[in-house]
Structures are given as structure tokens and as C-alpha cells.
Motif scaffolding. Structure first.
Motif, PDB file in Angstrom:
ATOM      1  N   GLY A  89       0.794  -1.214   0.000  1.00 17.07           N
ATOM      2  CA  GLY A  89       0.000   0.000   0.000  1.00 17.07           C
ATOM      3  C   GLY A  89       0.827   1.264   0.000  1.00 17.07           C
ATOM      4  N   ARG A  90       1.904   1.279   0.814  1.00 17.44           N
ATOM      5  CA  ARG A  90       2.760   2.454   0.932  1.00 17.44           C
ATOM      6  C   ARG A  90       4.215   2.015   0.914  1.00 17.44           C
ATOM      7  NH1 ARG A  90       2.754   4.853   5.747  1.00 17.44           N
ATOM      8  NH2 ARG A  90       3.080   7.003   5.047  1.00 17.44           N
ATOM      9  N   ALA A 110      -0.403  10.965  -5.711  1.00 20.18           N
ATOM     10  CA  ALA A 110      -0.697   9.724  -4.981  1.00 20.18           C
ATOM     11  C   ALA A 110       0.071   9.706  -3.664  1.00 20.18           C
ATOM     12  CB  ALA A 110      -0.338   8.507  -5.832  1.00 20.18           C
ATOM     13  N   LYS A 111       0.007  10.806  -2.946  1.00 21.43           N
ATOM     14  CA  LYS A 111       0.807  10.961  -1.731  1.00 21.43           C
ATOM     15  C   LYS A 111       0.526   9.872  -0.708  1.00 21.43           C
ATOM     16  CE  LYS A 111       2.111  14.547   1.621  1.00 21.43           C
ATOM     17  NZ  LYS A 111       1.920  15.981   1.973  1.00 21.43           N
ATOM     18  N   GLN A 112      -0.688   9.362  -0.698  1.00 25.43           N
ATOM     19  CA  GLN A 112      -1.053   8.338   0.274  1.00 25.43           C
ATOM     20  C   GLN A 112      -0.282   7.038   0.070  1.00 25.43           C
ATOM     21  OE1 GLN A 112      -2.829   9.289  -2.292  1.00 25.43           O
ATOM     22  NE2 GLN A 112      -3.699   7.510  -3.328  1.00 25.43           N
ATOM     23  N   ARG A 113       0.374   6.893  -1.080  1.00 27.84           N
ATOM     24  CA  ARG A 113       1.163   5.683  -1.363  1.00 27.84           C
ATOM     25  C   ARG A 113       2.613   5.827  -0.910  1.00 27.84           C
ATOM     26  NH1 ARG A 113      -1.307   2.356  -5.122  1.00 27.84           N
ATOM     27  NH2 ARG A 113       0.017   0.784  -4.154  1.00 27.84           N
ATOM     28  N   ALA A 115       5.671   6.595   1.828  1.00 27.54           N
ATOM     29  CA  ALA A 115       6.055   6.593   3.243  1.00 27.54           C
ATOM     30  C   ALA A 115       7.224   7.529   3.504  1.00 27.54           C
ATOM     31  CB  ALA A 115       6.426   5.173   3.680  1.00 27.54           C
ATOM     32  N   LEU A 219       5.988  14.214   4.956  1.00 30.04           N
ATOM     33  CA  LEU A 219       6.671  12.951   4.698  1.00 30.04           C
ATOM     34  C   LEU A 219       8.137  13.045   5.113  1.00 30.04           C
ATOM     35  CD1 LEU A 219       5.401  12.075   1.105  1.00 30.04           C
ATOM     36  CD2 LEU A 219       4.660  11.021   3.246  1.00 30.04           C
TER      37      LEU A 219
END
Length: 280
Positions: A89-90, A110-113, A115, A219
Motif C-alpha cells: 500500500g505504501r 498519490a501521496k497516500q502511497r 512513506a 513525509l
């Protein structure tokens, strides 16, 4: 031997996984391939799941039928397709040069991907001298007949920006970027990359990449700059640090574009970055 997966548009791309821990996706430069990250595997596969991808048209991956799909957004989509294929996922990204531009694009889309991100000798301002140097060789045949000849001559070609590299170091460098051919060393990338870059730059307009850099907000972030880099200036590095005072950063002595990632400074930055990613 690498593994392979198929992108939504039907290309077979090569990747490799080594180690265990937080996933670290390694994305190489414009004409480069996963072998550039051999030092990362050797040093960090006990602390991270090191995932190396050959972008479309590079290394062991299929060339694209349409070279105009050699774009940062498309290569970002390919990177996400690999993560989907692996059920991840990340992931943190270690992006060298163009790989760092892909990371910036993903931070905006797609920042949610993500880490966290390590940028290796790339930033929101790309110096014209560095671009000119890339265009001097992009898509051109190699000048060397063998790896041994390359190791002998590379110090004259690149030694001003990379002083002190041993012959063994140049031999490793040559083996990472060329294959042996019947008459000369052959590039490990689709030469139509030149066509793609020429088409994409035909307007002469330089996009403002600072909003993409600012999208890294929140991040973990790290930066490496080669002391002699002609692509990432000290001024740009200073502004990146001003905007992100928490960014882990170092300048790597005796390196141009790009650091090899086996230097003490590179290892220290990557180690501190993985500490930070692992703590989240």
C-alpha cells in the motif's frame, strides 16, 4: 535474476526484491537501471525490503511501442502498478535523478502511497548545463569496445567530476550501464528515449516544480547532492533545506551527477532516513 510483472498497457517490466523491513522502492535515472542500487541492497537489505525497478525501456524491461509514453507521469503509474502487483500500500522511494522527479510527481498525485522520499542529486530546479550534458550522450552509441577499455578511459571522460574513483570502481560503473555487444558496449536502454525527451522539450517551457517538492510536506525526506553536480545546484539545495528544515541532507565529496550510493555520506543519510521511516 529479476522477476517481471505486466503493466496495464501490456509491457513486461523487470524488478527485484531483496531483504525484509519497510519497503524501499528504488527508481533509477533517465538512462539507468536497477543495478545502480546494488550498494543499497548490500548495505540495507537487513533493514529494508529493497525493491528495484527497471523503468519501461531500460535494463531488462520491455521497450515501449510508443516512445512518447516515456514520461514521468507514465513511469510513476508503472511504479504504482508494481506496488499494486506486490500488494504494497505504501512505500518509501529512493529516486535517483529522473527517479526523484517521479517521486515528486507521485507526491502530488498519490501521496497516500508514499512513506517517505530520498532524492539523489535532483531537485525542483534542473540546471541547463546538466540537461545539456545529458543530451550530449542520450541515445548515442557507446564509444568503448569493452568494459576494460571503458574502465581505462572513463577517468579522462568523467574524472573531473568524479576524482579518485578506482579502476575497479569504473569497471563496476561500466558494467551497470552497458552490455557487451559484438563490436562495442551497448546501451541498456531504448535509444528512442532521445526522441521522447526532444518532443517533450520542444516548447522550451520549464515547468515550476517547487509545488511538487512542497507536496512532500509531512513525509520523511532526505537529499543527496554530488559536490560537483551540474544538475542540482547548491543554491537549489539551500532553498530545499530552507523549505524543509527537517530534511536529512548531505553533499557527497568528489561526486558529480550522480553519487554512487556507496559513499560514507550516502550510507549515513540513507541510514538516518530508514530510522525515520521505521519510526512512523
Amino acid at each position: 535474476m529479476p522477476d517481471f510483472f505486466t503493466t496495464p498497457d501490456g509491457l513486461r517490466l523487470a524488478y527485484d526484491i531483496a531483504g525484509e523491513g519497510p519497503p524501499l522502492l528504488c527508481l533509477a535515472g533517465l538512462t539507468r537501471n536497477m543495478d545502480d542500487f546494488e550498494p543499497v541492497v548490500a548495505e540495507f537489505s537487513r533493514r529494508a525490503q529493497v525493491i528495484r525497478l527497471d523503468s519501461r525501456g531500460r535494463g531488462g524491461s520491455d521497450p515501449a511501442p510508443d516512445p512518447l509514453t516515456y514520461t514521468v507521469p507514465q513511469e510513476g503509474a508503472d511504479a504504482l502498478a508494481l506496488l499494486d502487483h506486490l500488494g504494497i500500500g505504501r512505500a518509501a522511494i529512493l529516486g535517483t535523478s529522473r527517479g526523484g522527479l517521479i517521486a515528486m510527481s507521485l507526491a502530488a498525485t498519490a501521496k497516500q502511497r508514499l512513506a517517505g522520499v530520498v532524492l539523489n542529486d535532483i531537485g525542483p530546479v534542473i540546471e541547463p548545463a546538466g540537461l545539456s550534458a545529458i543530451m550530449d550522450y542520450l541515445g548515442r552509441p557507446s564509444a568503448y569496445r569493452s568494459f576494460e577499455q571503458a574502465a581505462d578511459r572513463l577517468p579522462r571522460a568523467l574524472g573531473r567530476d568524479f576524482p579518485g574513483v578506482s579502476r575497479e570502481g569504473w569497471l563496476r560503473y561500466a558494467r551497470r550501464i552497458w552490455n557487451e555487444g559484438p563490436d562495442r558496449l551497448e546501451n541498456r536502454y531504448d535509444p528512442r528515449l532521445r526522441e521522447a525527451i526532444e518532443v517533450q522539450s520542444v516548447t522550451g517551457a520549464v515547468p515550476d516544480l517547487w509545488p511538487l517538492f512542497d507536496a512532500f510536506a509531512g513525509l520523511p525526506l532526505a537529499l543527496l547532492r554530488g559536490e560537483n553536480s551540474n544538475l542540482l545546484s547548491r543554491e537549489t539545495m539551500r532553498e530545499m533545506r530552507r523549505r524543509r528544515p527537517d530534511m536529512i541532507a548531505a553533499e557527497v565529496p568528489d561526486r558529480g551527477h550522480v553519487p554512487f550510493l556507496d559513499e560514507a555520506e550516502s550510507v549515513t543519510v540513507l541510514s538516518a532516513f530508514l530510522d525515520r521511516v521505521g519510526a512512523r
